[in-house]
Design a protein around this motif. Structure first.
Motif, PDB file in Angstrom:
ATOM      1  N   LEU A   1      19.234  49.628 134.615  1.00 17.99           N
ATOM      2  CA  LEU A   1      19.393  48.397 135.375  1.00 17.99           C
ATOM      3  C   LEU A   1      19.509  47.186 134.460  1.00 17.99           C
ATOM      4  O   LEU A   1      19.396  47.303 133.235  1.00 17.99           O
ATOM      5  N   ALA A   2      19.718  46.017 135.055  1.00 23.38           N
ATOM      6  CA  ALA A   2      19.972  44.796 134.281  1.00 23.38           C
ATOM      7  C   ALA A   2      18.820  44.422 133.362  1.00 23.38           C
ATOM      8  O   ALA A   2      19.028  43.796 132.314  1.00 23.38           O
ATOM      9  N   ASP A   3      17.594  44.782 133.724  1.00 25.97           N
ATOM     10  CA  ASP A   3      16.419  44.445 132.906  1.00 25.97           C
ATOM     11  C   ASP A   3      16.036  45.569 131.960  1.00 25.97           C
ATOM     12  O   ASP A   3      14.958  45.558 131.377  1.00 25.97           O
ATOM     13  N   GLN A   4      16.908  46.582 131.841  1.00 25.15           N
ATOM     14  CA  GLN A   4      16.715  47.759 130.991  1.00 25.15           C
ATOM     15  C   GLN A   4      15.738  48.773 131.568  1.00 25.15           C
ATOM     16  O   GLN A   4      15.384  49.753 130.904  1.00 25.15           O
TER      17      GLN A   4
ATOM     18  N   PHE B   1      11.103  56.193 138.086  1.00 24.04           N
ATOM     19  CA  PHE B   1      11.391  54.842 137.611  1.00 24.04           C
ATOM     20  C   PHE B   1      10.661  54.585 136.287  1.00 24.04           C
ATOM     21  O   PHE B   1       9.445  54.719 136.206  1.00 24.04           O
ATOM     22  N   GLN B   2      11.431  54.251 135.258  1.00 24.74           N
ATOM     23  CA  GLN B   2      10.876  53.820 133.969  1.00 24.74           C
ATOM     24  C   GLN B   2      11.037  52.306 133.925  1.00 24.74           C
ATOM     25  O   GLN B   2      12.136  51.789 133.728  1.00 24.74           O
ATOM     26  N   VAL B   3       9.940  51.571 134.134  1.00 33.20           N
ATOM     27  CA  VAL B   3      10.015  50.141 134.412  1.00 33.20           C
ATOM     28  C   VAL B   3       9.765  49.306 133.157  1.00 33.20           C
ATOM     29  O   VAL B   3       8.775  49.505 132.448  1.00 33.20           O
ATOM     30  N   THR B   4      10.661  48.350 132.915  1.00 29.88           N
ATOM     31  CA  THR B   4      10.470  47.361 131.857  1.00 29.88           C
ATOM     32  C   THR B   4       9.489  46.297 132.333  1.00 29.88           C
ATOM     33  O   THR B   4       9.605  45.794 133.446  1.00 29.88           O
ATOM     34  N   LYS B   5       8.528  45.946 131.497  1.00 27.16           N
ATOM     35  CA  LYS B   5       7.502  44.981 131.898  1.00 27.16           C
ATOM     36  C   LYS B   5       8.097  43.586 132.104  1.00 27.16           C
ATOM     37  O   LYS B   5       8.862  43.093 131.298  1.00 27.16           O
ATOM     38  N   ASP B   6       7.720  42.967 133.202  1.00 25.80           N
ATOM     39  CA  ASP B   6       8.081  41.588 133.506  1.00 25.80           C
ATOM     40  C   ASP B   6       7.100  41.093 134.568  1.00 25.80           C
ATOM     41  O   ASP B   6       7.313  41.291 135.765  1.00 25.80           O
TER      42      ASP B   6
ATOM     43  N   GLY C   1       4.907  47.490 134.513  1.00 22.94           N
ATOM     44  CA  GLY C   1       5.563  48.280 133.480  1.00 22.94           C
ATOM     45  C   GLY C   1       4.935  49.657 133.459  1.00 22.94           C
ATOM     46  O   GLY C   1       3.795  49.809 133.049  1.00 22.94           O
ATOM     47  N   THR C   2       5.666  50.659 133.911  1.00 23.74           N
ATOM     48  CA  THR C   2       5.079  51.991 134.053  1.00 23.74           C
ATOM     49  C   THR C   2       6.184  52.999 134.317  1.00 23.74           C
ATOM     50  O   THR C   2       7.353  52.647 134.420  1.00 23.74           O
ATOM     51  N   ARG C   3       5.803  54.264 134.450  1.00 24.12           N
ATOM     52  CA  ARG C   3       6.756  55.321 134.814  1.00 24.12           C
ATOM     53  C   ARG C   3       6.151  56.107 135.973  1.00 24.12           C
ATOM     54  O   ARG C   3       5.046  56.647 135.847  1.00 24.12           O
ATOM     55  N   PHE C   4       6.877  56.155 137.070  1.00 24.50           N
ATOM     56  CA  PHE C   4       6.349  56.802 138.258  1.00 24.50           C
ATOM     57  C   PHE C   4       7.490  57.342 139.106  1.00 24.50           C
ATOM     58  O   PHE C   4       8.648  56.940 138.951  1.00 24.50           O
ATOM     59  N   GLY C   5       7.157  58.240 140.014  1.00 25.66           N
ATOM     60  CA  GLY C   5       8.145  58.811 140.913  1.00 25.66           C
ATOM     61  C   GLY C   5       7.793  58.540 142.356  1.00 25.66           C
ATOM     62  O   GLY C   5       6.618  58.473 142.720  1.00 25.66           O
ATOM     63  N   VAL C   6       8.821  58.374 143.190  1.00 24.52           N
ATOM     64  CA  VAL C   6       8.640  58.214 144.630  1.00 24.52           C
ATOM     65  C   VAL C   6       9.570  59.201 145.316  1.00 24.52           C
ATOM     66  O   VAL C   6      10.757  59.276 144.998  1.00 24.52           O
TER      67      VAL C   6
END
Length: 331
Positions: A137-140, A171-176, A194-199
């Motif tokens: 995504l746009a935020d990496q 989802f591998q989330v970039t911290k913001d 900022g974390t990695r999780f599944g839904v």
């Protein structure tokens, strides 16, 4: 008769949303997101008002204005800034401060600027039956989509919203910290920084599985829950809430082509297999729906997996033209 200019109404609506932001329900947050996405001027007004409310220097300066300034300001005082000033200003000063800030914001909103915050745009991520994919995504942040999955992504200056309408994703989330990352379904919202999780949406149920960090899960009628690394949470309107643990570093999820079932209801197993099957698999015998199944099954070999299930549960898998029916085996 309403004599307010359209921009006045937009600002007042944005102000009302800002004032109630901390106490919005899940449904109201969705309504806010829809309002922001409906018009670029909505997004622009909301963003500027939020920035103004967080500008301590501006608020302190406004608080020193005499209450008489209200009569010179374009906007009448509203309740929406009251909480922000209640602890530090009398009502007279509050009124003047609100009016002055609104007037200043109205001027900013009315005069074109070189860099206008972009309106939220929607990006659709989707996979077909048997297909998996990943998108940066746009935020990496990275989204890994399981088969037969659809997500609508909406990024704005204040939030990152992902609506999972079907299927499953990691989802591998970039911290913001200024823009919470929220994954929404019909029955739950999962928030991370900022974390990695599944839904995973399995029929009416939602499963959350955390591989790194912590997420907050909100669901109507239930208290928010924190789910941390190595934990899973299942929200099922028929079966209630289930929680458990797993080993994130060793868990064989769908990205490796496996379904790990630990006393998993057969209905859940079949729902997940259907993401990889051209022929729809159906449970013909209702008494089998809640039968629990344990084992490791290949997702990309549905014929072989159905043979395993038939042997484990003593059921028949009957193939029709474009369907497979599971029913109890009769001697």
């Amino acid at each position: 008769m309403n004599n307010k200019a359209p921009r006045d109404e937009i600002l007042e609506t944005a102000a009302d949303w800002c004032d109630r932001l901390e106490v919005l329900t899940l449904a109201e947050r969705r309504e806010l997101n829809a309002w922001i996405a409906a018009n670029p001027e909505h997004a622009r007004a909301y963003d500027r008002l939020r920035r103004t409310m967080l500008d301590v220097a501006l608020l302190e300066a406004a608080a020193d204005l005499p209450a008489e300034e209200v009569r010179k300001a374009k906007f009448q005082p509203g309740k929406w800034f009251a909480r922000g000033f209640a602890l530090k200003a009398s009502w007279g000063v509050l009124v003047g401060a609100v009016a002055a800030i609104c007037a200043a914001l109205y001027i900013q909103f009315s005069v074109p600027v070189a860099q206008t915050p972009a309106a939220p745009t929607e990006q659709i991520l989707a996979t077909a039956t048997g297909q998996r994919s990943s998108t940066t995504l746009a935020d990496q942040s990275v989204v890994y989509l399981n088969a037969d999955t659809r997500i609508a992504v909406t990024y704005s200056n204040h939030a990152r919203l992902l609506n999972l309408s079907r299927g499953e994703a990691i989802f591998q989330v970039t911290k913001d910290k200024t823009r919470p990352f929220r994954v929404m379904t019909d029955s739950a919202t999962v928030t991370a920084v900022g974390t990695r999780f599944g839904v995973d949406r399995v029929g009416d149920a939602v499963e959350v599985r955390v591989y790194e960090g912590t997420v907050k899960v909100e669901s109507k009628g239930k208290d928010p829950r924190a789910v941390t690394r190595g934990q899973w949470l299942l929200l099922d309107p028929k079966r209630g809430v289930s929680i458990g643990t797993f080993a994130p570093e060793a868990y064989p999820n769908w990205r490796d082509g496996w379904l790990e079932a630990d006393r998993m209801p057969l209905a859940y197993v079949i729902a997940r297999l259907n993401r990889y099957s051209d022929d729809k698999i159906e449970i013909a015998d209702h008494s089998l729906v809640n039968v629990e199944l344990s084992g490791r099954f290949r997702l990309d070999n549905t014929d072989g997996t159905l043979q395993q299930i038939s042997a484990l549960l003593d059921v028949d898998a009957v193939k029709l033209d474009h369907a497979v029916l599971l029913r109890r085996r009769h001697e």
